[in-house]
Design a protein around this motif. Structure first.
Motif, PDB file in Angstrom:
ATOM      1  N   ASP A  19       0.699  -1.234  -0.045  1.00 14.60           N
ATOM      2  CA  ASP A  19      -0.011   0.178   0.208  1.00 14.60           C
ATOM      3  C   ASP A  19       0.747   1.203   0.201  1.00 14.60           C
ATOM      4  N   ILE A  20       2.247   1.220   0.837  1.00 16.28           N
ATOM      5  CA  ILE A  20       3.209   2.701   0.456  1.00 16.28           C
ATOM      6  C   ILE A  20       3.285   2.403  -0.426  1.00 16.28           C
ATOM      7  N   LYS A  21       4.067   1.508  -1.184  1.00 16.58           N
ATOM      8  CA  LYS A  21       4.427   1.711  -2.832  1.00 16.58           C
ATOM      9  C   LYS A  21       3.732   2.002  -3.424  1.00 16.58           C
ATOM     10  N   GLN A  22       2.157   1.981  -3.994  1.00 13.25           N
ATOM     11  CA  GLN A  22       0.890   2.488  -4.304  1.00 13.25           C
ATOM     12  C   GLN A  22       0.808   4.135  -4.544  1.00 13.25           C
ATOM     13  N   ILE A  43      -7.004   7.023  -1.129  1.00 14.40           N
ATOM     14  CA  ILE A  43      -6.585   7.112   0.342  1.00 14.40           C
ATOM     15  C   ILE A  43      -8.517   6.923   1.207  1.00 14.40           C
ATOM     16  N   GLN A  44      -9.125   7.497  -0.624  1.00 15.14           N
ATOM     17  CA  GLN A  44     -10.913   6.977  -0.102  1.00 15.14           C
ATOM     18  C   GLN A  44     -10.948   5.890  -0.506  1.00 15.14           C
ATOM     19  N   ASN A  45     -10.632   5.212  -0.746  1.00 14.22           N
ATOM     20  CA  ASN A  45     -11.055   3.809  -1.477  1.00 14.22           C
ATOM     21  C   ASN A  45     -10.361   2.524  -0.319  1.00 14.22           C
ATOM     22  N   ALA A  46      -9.237   3.140   0.056  1.00 14.06           N
ATOM     23  CA  ALA A  46      -8.635   2.077   1.173  1.00 14.06           C
ATOM     24  C   ALA A  46      -9.860   2.054   2.435  1.00 14.06           C
ATOM     25  N   ILE A  47     -10.241   3.274   3.111  1.00 15.30           N
ATOM     26  CA  ILE A  47     -10.635   3.436   3.412  1.00 15.30           C
ATOM     27  C   ILE A  47     -12.299   2.604   3.867  1.00 15.30           C
ATOM     28  N   LYS A  48     -13.127   2.547   2.456  1.00 14.35           N
ATOM     29  CA  LYS A  48     -13.819   2.275   2.153  1.00 14.35           C
ATOM     30  C   LYS A  48     -13.447   0.570   2.382  1.00 14.35           C
ATOM     31  N   TYR A  50     -10.854  -0.792   3.955  1.00 16.29           N
ATOM     32  CA  TYR A  50     -10.974  -1.770   5.273  1.00 16.29           C
ATOM     33  C   TYR A  50     -11.522  -1.705   6.099  1.00 16.29           C
ATOM     34  N   LEU A  51     -11.887   0.034   6.185  1.00 17.87           N
ATOM     35  CA  LEU A  51     -12.657   0.060   7.393  1.00 17.87           C
ATOM     36  C   LEU A  51     -14.577   0.370   7.623  1.00 17.87           C
ATOM     37  N   GLY A  52     -15.052  -0.093   6.070  1.00 20.06           N
ATOM     38  CA  GLY A  52     -15.893  -0.185   5.660  1.00 20.06           C
ATOM     39  C   GLY A  52     -16.976   1.172   5.844  1.00 20.06           C
ATOM     40  N   ILE A  53     -16.395   2.350   5.855  1.00 14.95           N
ATOM     41  CA  ILE A  53     -16.775   3.917   6.373  1.00 14.95           C
ATOM     42  C   ILE A  53     -16.573   4.198   5.270  1.00 14.95           C
ATOM     43  N   THR A  54     -17.995   5.428   4.584  1.00  9.25           N
ATOM     44  CA  THR A  54     -17.918   5.777   3.366  1.00  9.25           C
ATOM     45  C   THR A  54     -17.135   7.524   4.101  1.00  9.25           C
ATOM     46  N   PRO A  55     -15.633   8.176   2.891  1.00 10.86           N
ATOM     47  CA  PRO A  55     -15.680   9.915   4.265  1.00 10.86           C
ATOM     48  C   PRO A  55     -15.606  10.622   3.687  1.00 10.86           C
ATOM     49  N   ASN A  56     -15.905  11.765   4.441  1.00  9.10           N
ATOM     50  CA  ASN A  56     -16.373  13.139   3.964  1.00  9.10           C
ATOM     51  C   ASN A  56     -15.012  13.271   3.215  1.00  9.10           C
ATOM     52  N   VAL A  57     -15.872  14.296   2.590  1.00 12.90           N
ATOM     53  CA  VAL A  57     -14.423  14.630   1.203  1.00 12.90           C
ATOM     54  C   VAL A  57     -14.838  16.011   1.234  1.00 12.90           C
ATOM     55  N   LEU A 118      -4.088   3.567   8.217  1.00 13.14           N
ATOM     56  CA  LEU A 118      -5.195   2.906   7.730  1.00 13.14           C
ATOM     57  C   LEU A 118      -5.272   1.649   8.389  1.00 13.14           C
ATOM     58  N   TRP A 119      -3.902   0.991   8.643  1.00  9.50           N
ATOM     59  CA  TRP A 119      -3.653  -0.265   8.780  1.00  9.50           C
ATOM     60  C   TRP A 119      -3.713  -0.268  10.531  1.00  9.50           C
ATOM     61  N   SER A 120      -3.722   0.458  10.658  1.00  8.41           N
ATOM     62  CA  SER A 120      -3.884   0.769  12.530  1.00  8.41           C
ATOM     63  C   SER A 120      -5.113   0.850  12.879  1.00  8.41           C
ATOM     64  N   LEU A 121      -5.985   1.233  12.592  1.00  8.37           N
ATOM     65  CA  LEU A 121      -7.356   1.011  12.570  1.00  8.37           C
ATOM     66  C   LEU A 121      -7.994  -0.414  12.136  1.00  8.37           C
ATOM     67  N   ARG A 122      -6.935  -0.493  11.130  1.00  6.28           N
ATOM     68  CA  ARG A 122      -7.788  -1.939  10.609  1.00  6.28           C
ATOM     69  C   ARG A 122      -7.411  -2.972  11.658  1.00  6.28           C
TER      70      ARG A 122
END
Length: 376
Positions: A19-22, A43-48, A50-57, A118-122
């Motif tokens: 993920d870091i490299k991407q 980042i938004q896609n990773a949040i969705k 890994y966490l099942g959350i749709t972030p606010n932009v 992101l990964w700490s929260l996941r």
């Protein structure tokens, strides 16, 4: 004995590094809004995922958009902060892997920190760790070089609502010290308006803006006081239209670093009250504070000692350091919120061509961030 969080993160280490490299390969110079927003989409896609959350932009017209979301419950709040824009123009650097080192644009400043958040929260979510505080995450896209002008109000508002602030900027040095103090930053643009004339035929009829800028530069640099911890740096100068023309315009840009907000206010007043040595030259001064001092308060020390004890439990030592570089952690701390900075990647070379992380630290530092979130 390895904790379940440590074990989970170590088992997913290769995915975290991928993920870091991407994210690093999605180059995102601050000045390129489209590129920054593309990194933000990742980042938004990773949040969705890994966490099942749709972030606010939080959409912006000129800078990169900002991304925010909340997870967990509780009356109190922890703020996690990071930026995903970088100092590098597209093509300046490429991603290179050598043994345990990854080089690349923004790899340590601070895309590794974003991924680690992101990964700490996941890790906490997938190990069913209940959070006794609400966690608010704010990723901004306007940090580098322009000092977060559009995200600052959002960061400060979130900080006022938070008991702690955790910033995943780069750790300091190859051993990864956390930052508990940062200097305040002031910046200025100063313009000089004179009168042009032919350098050979009518030299005496001109009023050199460049000459006045040079004299002013000496006055400014003379405000540096190393014992006090104050530095004044004229980093850019421009002006003139030709070698044979007395210049009617010049401009300098100035960076000031201070260890106390009161000293910053005093320097600001001195700069704005500097007078011209030539009354025929008009001087215009713009600027002031862009980042307050991130103070090392008693509450900050208590917070750091907690982090150090958690690190010991995870099997590594943790040190603290004071630095002169800028961070959004200063905005958080200025609201009276105890703040730990430098919780991101461990390596070196931020803003340098050898910018890099050591992947051997990725698991431990992600686990530390997760532990802080859980236990605080």
């Amino acid at each position: 004995m390895m904790s379940d969080i440590q074990h989970y993160i170590e088992m997913h280490k290769d995915e975290i590094i991928s993920d870091i490299k991407q994210l690093v390969q999605l180059e995102s110079p601050t000045s390129d809004k489209n590129a920054v927003d593309q990194a933000g989409d990742w980042i938004q896609n990773a949040i969705k995922r890994y966490l099942g959350i749709t972030p606010n932009v939080i959409k912006q017209n000129e800078t990169g958009n900002h991304i925010t979301f909340e997870i967990g419950e509780g009356k109190e709040q922890i703020l996690l902060s990071g930026h995903f824009d970088t100092v590098w123009d597209k093509g300046d650097l490429e991603l290179i892997e050598e043994d345990n080192i990854i080089y690349g644009p923004g790899v340590i400043d601070m895309k590794t920190g974003v991924v680690q958040i992101l990964w700490s929260l996941r890790a906490l979510k997938e190990n069913n760790k209940a959070l006794n505080k609400r966690v608010k995450v704010l990723f901004n896209g306007d940090h580098e070089g322009i000092a977060s002008p559009t995200s600052r109000p959002y960061i400060e508002e979130a900080a006022r609502q938070s008991k702690y602030g955790l910033v995943a900027e780069a750790a300091t040095g190859e051993q990864g010290a956390l930052k508990t103090f940062r200097k305040g930053i002031y910046r200025y643009k100063i313009q000089f308006h004179g009168k042009n004339s032919h350098a050979g035929n009518d030299h005496e009829k001109g009023e050199s803006a460049i000459l006045e800028a040079a004299i002013f530069t000496q006055k400014l640099e003379g405000l540096t006081d190393y014992e006090e911890g104050t530095t004044v740096n004229v980093g850019l100068i421009s002006g003139g239209t030709g070698i044979n023309v007395r210049p009617d315009f010049a401009e300098i840009k100035v960076d000031v670093r201070v260890v106390e907000n009161e000293i910053g206010q005093q320097i600001d007043e001195k700069i704005k009250n500097l007078s011209s040595s030539n009354e025929k030259i008009k001087i215009e001064i713009e600027g002031g504070e862009v980042r307050p001092v991130m103070e090392r308060t008693k509450q900050t020390v208590i917070l750091f000692n907690k982090a150090r004890s958690y690190a010991n439990e995870l099997g590594f030592e943790l040190e603290e350091v004071a630095v002169g570089g800028g961070s959004d952690g200063s905005f958080i701390a200025a609201q009276g919120t105890p703040t730990l900075d430098g919780l991101g990647g461990v390596g070196g070379g931020p803003h340098a061509r050898n910018e890099h992380i050591n992947v051997n630290y990725v698991s431990d530092r992600t686990a530390l961030l997760a532990t802080l979130i859980e236990k605080l």
